[in-house]
Design an enzyme around this catalytic site. Structure first.
Site, PDB file in Angstrom:
ATOM      1  N   ASP A  13       0.811  -1.218   0.000  1.00 60.71           N
ATOM      2  CA  ASP A  13       0.000   0.000   0.000  1.00 60.71           C
ATOM      3  C   ASP A  13       0.846   1.270   0.000  1.00 60.71           C
ATOM      4  OD1 ASP A  13      -2.238  -1.729   0.324  1.00 60.71           O
ATOM      5  OD2 ASP A  13      -1.763  -1.838   2.447  1.00 60.71           O
ATOM      6  N   LYS A  16       2.085   2.165  -5.094  1.00 58.84           N
ATOM      7  CA  LYS A  16       2.795   1.679  -6.293  1.00 58.84           C
ATOM      8  C   LYS A  16       1.988   1.940  -7.553  1.00 58.84           C
ATOM      9  CE  LYS A  16       3.083  -2.473  -4.542  1.00 58.84           C
ATOM     10  NZ  LYS A  16       2.744  -2.265  -3.135  1.00 58.84           N
ATOM     11  N   GLY A  40      -4.291  -4.229  -4.432  1.00 56.57           N
ATOM     12  CA  GLY A  40      -5.320  -3.247  -4.745  1.00 56.57           C
ATOM     13  C   GLY A  40      -4.658  -1.941  -5.112  1.00 56.57           C
ATOM     14  N   HIS A  41      -4.769  -1.548  -6.350  1.00 57.28           N
ATOM     15  CA  HIS A  41      -4.185  -0.289  -6.796  1.00 57.28           C
ATOM     16  C   HIS A  41      -5.297   0.695  -7.097  1.00 57.28           C
ATOM     17  CE1 HIS A  41      -0.290  -2.326  -8.421  1.00 57.28           C
ATOM     18  NE2 HIS A  41      -0.339  -2.257  -7.114  1.00 57.28           N
ATOM     19  N   GLN A 223       2.047  -6.170  -3.362  1.00 54.78           N
ATOM     20  CA  GLN A 223       2.508  -6.309  -1.975  1.00 54.78           C
ATOM     21  C   GLN A 223       3.895  -5.642  -1.839  1.00 54.78           C
ATOM     22  OE1 GLN A 223       1.284  -9.620  -3.416  1.00 54.78           O
ATOM     23  NE2 GLN A 223      -0.611  -8.532  -3.026  1.00 54.78           N
TER      24      GLN A 223
END
Ligand code: IMP
Length: 428
Positions: A13, A16, A40-41, A223
């Site tokens: 988180d 990225k 999750g982006h 990650q």
């Protein structure tokens, strides 16, 4: 021509997605090499927010090849939903290529993830319950189902039968939950196979061909270092290799083909799930960071644990991945703070430690050694040039760079593509 890796240096988180999205504009190919829809982006393009879990962020640009490599675990239902979601928003997904060697997340992986977490009780990992760990377990114990198997009805049916017998038994006998009906799962997954077929190929071949042709490749980590199966805070880790070394295995390219490694560093630290976190804040500063930074999981919605910037973690990540440049994200979240702290070392039983501890017991007991720096207390969100940043902000970043021994490359001061300060052109 350059192949660039962008990976996380902390517990995930770090933002990225924003950095990958920014660099993707210059890349011809964007590839994922590990993880799955536990990632999750959130990417903001022209004020529109896109949430991606499985597809590479490059999908938001027209004309890019987007690779989901062999090291990724694929939940076909999620992948198809994401593809359709993009198409509905007018995004062209024809450049997507999915590895035939990637492993498939099955419904029993998701159920096992949940059942195992319940079984662990107080020792739970805090997984995303997306079936990631159980899918990698099957891969390693050599009973997994790969995309290439899914596309072959006979092979898939046979593998599913064998797996379901074992998994249904395990689910019932150990965890006391009902398993799955063979024919229902078979039909559902063969349906997914047909929808995915046109995207599937040997992506290692695609990537190596692109490298040979001089195309620019961006490898997008999910990650982060501290969640790496080997080098992270085991067992509170994910089941894959987010570090730069994971690219070779998870994408099928040789180490000599990687030119630059960019480590993404959030200007403070967060972590979701369980496990030690030496710089964690339990006071109003932690709450301020969580609220101002909307530090709630993109995948699970869980509130993230927040803490001071830990330069020991960043330096450790730098060493493991040979990071050339740092991309600092979310500097603006700290804009209002009067003073800031950077952790520059750990003390254990009164002595300063030389190496990052392998023992979680030790990590849980270390005392963070802080340096206190004055805050800048002004808005940085519209700054586009490093020299225009307030002096105290520059001091903060430069002290991090010194302690972690990694050069500054990019500084992000907001979610928008334009809110980015470039100190070093990554794709030259
Ligand atoms: P899993 O990857 O779902 O097995 O979860 C293992 C650990 O990694 C848990 O602590 C998760 O919260 C953490 N994790 C997995 N994916 C992410 C991510 O994208 N960001 C932050 N933490 C993650």
């Amino acid at each position: 021509m350059p192949a660039v890796v962008v990976m996380g240096t902390q517990w995930g988180d770090e933002g990225k997605g924003k950095i990958v999205d920014y660099l993707a504009e210059k890349a011809d190919v964007v590839a994922r090499y590990q993880g799955g829809n536990n990632a999750g982006h959130t990417v903001v393009v022209e004020g529109k927010e896109f949430k991606l879990h499985l597809l590479p962020s490059g999908i938001l640009y027209k004309g890019k090849t987007c690779v989901v490599g062999n090291g990724v675990v694929i939940d076909p239902e999620v992948m198809l939903r994401e593809i359709k979601g993009m198409q509905e928003k007018g995004i062209d997904t024809s450049g997507l290529k999915v590895s035939n060697r990637a492993h498939v997340i099955m419904p029993y992986h998701r159920l096992l993830d949940e059942a195992e977490e319940t079984y662990r009780g107080d020792h739970k990992i805090g997984t995303t319950k997306r079936g990631i760990g159980p899918c990698y377990m099957d891969k390693n114990s050599r009973c997994g189902i790969r995309v290439v198997d899914l596309l072959d009805e006979e092979e898939f049916s046979e593998k599913l039968k064998r797996n379901l017998e074992a998994k249904n038994h395990l689910l019932k006998a150990v965890y006391g939950v009902d398993g799955f009906d063979y024919e229902t799962v078979r039909k559902e997954y063969l349906g997914y196979a047909e929808e995915l077929r046109s995207y599937v190929c040997d992506t290692s071949a695609t990537l190596n061909k692109a490298i040979k042709n001089g195309e620019k490749i961006l490898f997008e980590g999910a990650q982060a270092t501290m969640l790496d199966l080997d080098h992270g805070t085991y067992p509170y880790v994910t089941s894959s290799h987010p570090i730069a070394g994971g690219v070779c295995v998870g994408a099928g390219i040789g180490p000599t083909k990687i030119n630059t490694v960019v480590g993404v560093v959030k200007a403070y630290t967060t972590r979701v799930g369980e496990g030690p976190f030496p710089t964690e804040l339990f006071d109003e500063v932690g709450d301020h960071i969580r609220e101002k930074g909307h530090e709630y999981g993109t995948t699970t919605g869980r509130p993230r644990r927040c803490g001071w910037l830990d330069a020991c973690v960043v330096g450790y990540a730098g060493r493991l991945s040979g990071i050339d440049y740092m991309a600092i994200t979310r500097l603006d979240i700290l804009d209002e703070l009067a003073t800031l702290k950077i952790c520059v070392g750990y003390k254990y039983k009164g002595a300063v430690m030389d190496e990052f501890p392998a023992s979680l017991k030790v990590l849980a007991e270390v005392e963070a050694v802080y340096e206190e720096l004055p805050g800048w207390q002004s808005d940085t969100t519209s700054i586009r040039d490093y020299k225009d940043l307030p002096l105290n902000a520059r001091r903060y970043l430069e002290r991090l760079s010194e302690v972690a021994d990694i050069k500054l490359g990019i500084v992000s001061v907001g979610p928008g593509r334009e809110q980015t300060i470039i100190m070093h052109e990554i794709f030259e």
